[in-house]
Design a protein around this motif. Sequence first.
Motif, PDB file in Angstrom:
ATOM      1  N   ASN A  35       0.856  -1.193   0.000  1.00 37.51           N
ATOM      2  CA  ASN A  35       0.000   0.000   0.000  1.00 37.51           C
ATOM      3  C   ASN A  35       0.889   1.239   0.000  1.00 37.51           C
ATOM      4  O   ASN A  35       1.669   1.446   0.934  1.00 37.51           O
ATOM      5  CB  ASN A  35      -0.894  -0.023   1.245  1.00 37.51           C
ATOM      6  N   PRO A  36       0.791   2.087  -1.014  1.00 30.18           N
ATOM      7  CA  PRO A  36       1.645   3.276  -1.060  1.00 30.18           C
ATOM      8  C   PRO A  36       1.462   4.212   0.129  1.00 30.18           C
ATOM      9  O   PRO A  36       2.357   4.999   0.439  1.00 30.18           O
ATOM     10  CB  PRO A  36       1.248   3.958  -2.378  1.00 30.18           C
ATOM     11  N   ALA A  37       0.329   4.098   0.808  1.00 29.85           N
ATOM     12  CA  ALA A  37       0.099   4.943   1.974  1.00 29.85           C
ATOM     13  C   ALA A  37       1.046   4.615   3.116  1.00 29.85           C
ATOM     14  O   ALA A  37       1.209   5.420   4.045  1.00 29.85           O
ATOM     15  CB  ALA A  37      -1.351   4.795   2.437  1.00 29.85           C
ATOM     16  N   ARG A  38       1.682   3.426   3.071  1.00 26.19           N
ATOM     17  CA  ARG A  38       2.582   3.041   4.154  1.00 26.19           C
ATOM     18  C   ARG A  38       3.996   3.610   3.989  1.00 26.19           C
ATOM     19  O   ARG A  38       4.831   3.461   4.877  1.00 26.19           O
ATOM     20  CB  ARG A  38       2.685   1.508   4.232  1.00 26.19           C
ATOM     21  N   GLU A  39       4.285   4.240   2.854  1.00 26.97           N
ATOM     22  CA  GLU A  39       5.641   4.741   2.621  1.00 26.97           C
ATOM     23  C   GLU A  39       6.080   5.718   3.708  1.00 26.97           C
ATOM     24  O   GLU A  39       7.208   5.626   4.219  1.00 26.97           O
ATOM     25  CB  GLU A  39       5.730   5.420   1.256  1.00 26.97           C
ATOM     26  N   ALA A  40       5.224   6.636   4.082  1.00 31.51           N
ATOM     27  CA  ALA A  40       5.605   7.633   5.090  1.00 31.51           C
ATOM     28  C   ALA A  40       5.914   6.974   6.430  1.00 31.51           C
ATOM     29  O   ALA A  40       6.849   7.388   7.130  1.00 31.51           O
ATOM     30  CB  ALA A  40       4.485   8.659   5.251  1.00 31.51           C
ATOM     31  N   LEU A  41       5.158   5.930   6.779  1.00 34.17           N
ATOM     32  CA  LEU A  41       5.398   5.239   8.042  1.00 34.17           C
ATOM     33  C   LEU A  41       6.747   4.528   8.028  1.00 34.17           C
ATOM     34  O   LEU A  41       7.485   4.551   9.021  1.00 34.17           O
ATOM     35  CB  LEU A  41       4.277   4.229   8.302  1.00 34.17           C
ATOM     36  N   VAL A  42       7.076   3.891   6.900  1.00 32.53           N
ATOM     37  CA  VAL A  42       8.358   3.199   6.801  1.00 32.53           C
ATOM     38  C   VAL A  42       9.504   4.208   6.854  1.00 32.53           C
ATOM     39  O   VAL A  42      10.502   3.996   7.548  1.00 32.53           O
ATOM     40  CB  VAL A  42       8.420   2.362   5.507  1.00 32.53           C
ATOM     41  N   ARG A  43       9.360   5.319   6.137  1.00 31.82           N
ATOM     42  CA  ARG A  43      10.418   6.339   6.160  1.00 31.82           C
ATOM     43  C   ARG A  43      10.642   6.868   7.565  1.00 31.82           C
ATOM     44  O   ARG A  43      11.783   7.073   7.998  1.00 31.82           O
ATOM     45  CB  ARG A  43      10.056   7.500   5.226  1.00 31.82           C
ATOM     46  N   ALA A  44       9.567   7.074   8.293  1.00 33.11           N
ATOM     47  CA  ALA A  44       9.686   7.585   9.661  1.00 33.11           C
ATOM     48  C   ALA A  44      10.370   6.566  10.562  1.00 33.11           C
ATOM     49  O   ALA A  44      11.221   6.915  11.389  1.00 33.11           O
ATOM     50  CB  ALA A  44       8.308   7.944  10.211  1.00 33.11           C
ATOM     51  N   ASN A 194       7.603   3.581  16.363  1.00 36.74           N
ATOM     52  CA  ASN A 194       6.425   3.047  17.053  1.00 36.74           C
ATOM     53  C   ASN A 194       5.785   1.968  16.197  1.00 36.74           C
ATOM     54  O   ASN A 194       4.581   1.923  16.004  1.00 36.74           O
ATOM     55  CB  ASN A 194       5.413   4.171  17.340  1.00 36.74           C
ATOM     56  N   GLY A 195       6.630   1.077  15.658  1.00 33.43           N
ATOM     57  CA  GLY A 195       6.166   0.049  14.734  1.00 33.43           C
ATOM     58  C   GLY A 195       5.225  -0.948  15.369  1.00 33.43           C
ATOM     59  O   GLY A 195       4.982  -0.959  16.571  1.00 33.43           O
ATOM     60  N   GLU A 196       4.693  -1.822  14.514  1.00 35.88           N
ATOM     61  CA  GLU A 196       3.748  -2.830  14.974  1.00 35.88           C
ATOM     62  C   GLU A 196       4.460  -3.897  15.805  1.00 35.88           C
ATOM     63  O   GLU A 196       5.627  -4.202  15.598  1.00 35.88           O
ATOM     64  CB  GLU A 196       3.066  -3.477  13.768  1.00 35.88           C
ATOM     65  N   ALA A 197       3.724  -4.489  16.745  1.00 40.56           N
ATOM     66  CA  ALA A 197       4.294  -5.480  17.654  1.00 40.56           C
ATOM     67  C   ALA A 197       3.988  -6.908  17.233  1.00 40.56           C
ATOM     68  O   ALA A 197       4.170  -7.827  18.017  1.00 40.56           O
ATOM     69  CB  ALA A 197       3.768  -5.225  19.066  1.00 40.56           C
ATOM     70  N   ALA A 198       3.551  -7.104  15.988  1.00 42.27           N
ATOM     71  CA  ALA A 198       3.101  -8.429  15.560  1.00 42.27           C
ATOM     72  C   ALA A 198       4.167  -9.498  15.749  1.00 42.27           C
ATOM     73  O   ALA A 198       3.867 -10.617  16.165  1.00 42.27           O
ATOM     74  CB  ALA A 198       2.648  -8.384  14.102  1.00 42.27           C
TER      75      ALA A 198
END
Length: 341
Positions: A35-44, A194-198
Amino acid sequence: MSKTILVTGGTGFIAGWCIVDLLRRGHAVRTTIRNPAREALVRAAIGAQIDPGDRLSFAIADLTGDAGWAAAMMGCDGVLHIASPLGREAPRDRDALVAPARDGTLRILRAAVAAGIDRVVMTSAAATARPPRGSGLVSSETVWADAEDPRLDPYRRSKILAERAAWDFMASAAGQTALTTILPGAVFGPLLGNGEAASVWVIQALLDGKPPRLLDLALSVVDVRDLAALHVDALFAPDAAGQRFLAMGETLWMKDIAGILRAGLGARAAKVPTQVLPNALVRVIALFLPRLRMFLGDLGQRRPVSNDKARQMLGFAPRPARETILDCAESLLASRAAQTS
């Protein structure tokens, strides 16, 4: 010399630390997201460890389809194939995870061979090198687990069949691409940002006191940072081509992990259980808590394992499990505090 490396599954726990390790070594990274919307989260998340500048780029691709993979591979020198279904909820269908894991792996390898990639390093699992129960054999890279073992959970079954399919494909593939597989144990360590804890739900569950008693379970712990470094080392070491490497550090019982948390975190670990559940009761509880099912065949067992090959060929030197567990817990606590502030 700087290389451009494709990392699949850029939103994942292991993949994120692989990206950080590659960037720290001066390489450029392209990573896939669905999902391209996740790019900002990965960059952060990556930016919390290192400023990637213009050395981090993204490609949109999904393991379940062919679209995007040829473009993702274009101009890359190597691939770290890490993306895979986790299967944390342990579906009852033992084949539920096989197609996503196996077919996705073959999709990556076909694209890599077609693109003339030098090497693909694939994340498998230590369970693929597990000897038969009661055999007395040590888990090592020469061992293959039996995917038809009826006691095998869907996740481990999918990892065995995916890795088997990968080696079978590469044996018949023409071209310059080489395969290396990394077989990690229980992967813990700090989250990125603050990544996911999966991937570290076991530690989170202990901190939450759920279930209120411990499993009679032994885990071979590997730090995600050490695992990421091993992936990158395997990508570039000439002798690593065509090899499997077990990636495991210390083996600890759950009660030992609980003791580390309580001693290291003090009052913040007040909910961590201290008593061990009888195995018969765990089997009943697993009927209602699907994520416990994958551990049923491991209750009360501590299997001997060897990481000698990774140590000798790649200089693998896993850090103390205590450090890994506490760093993992600290990041989980910090993530929860950030989410509630």
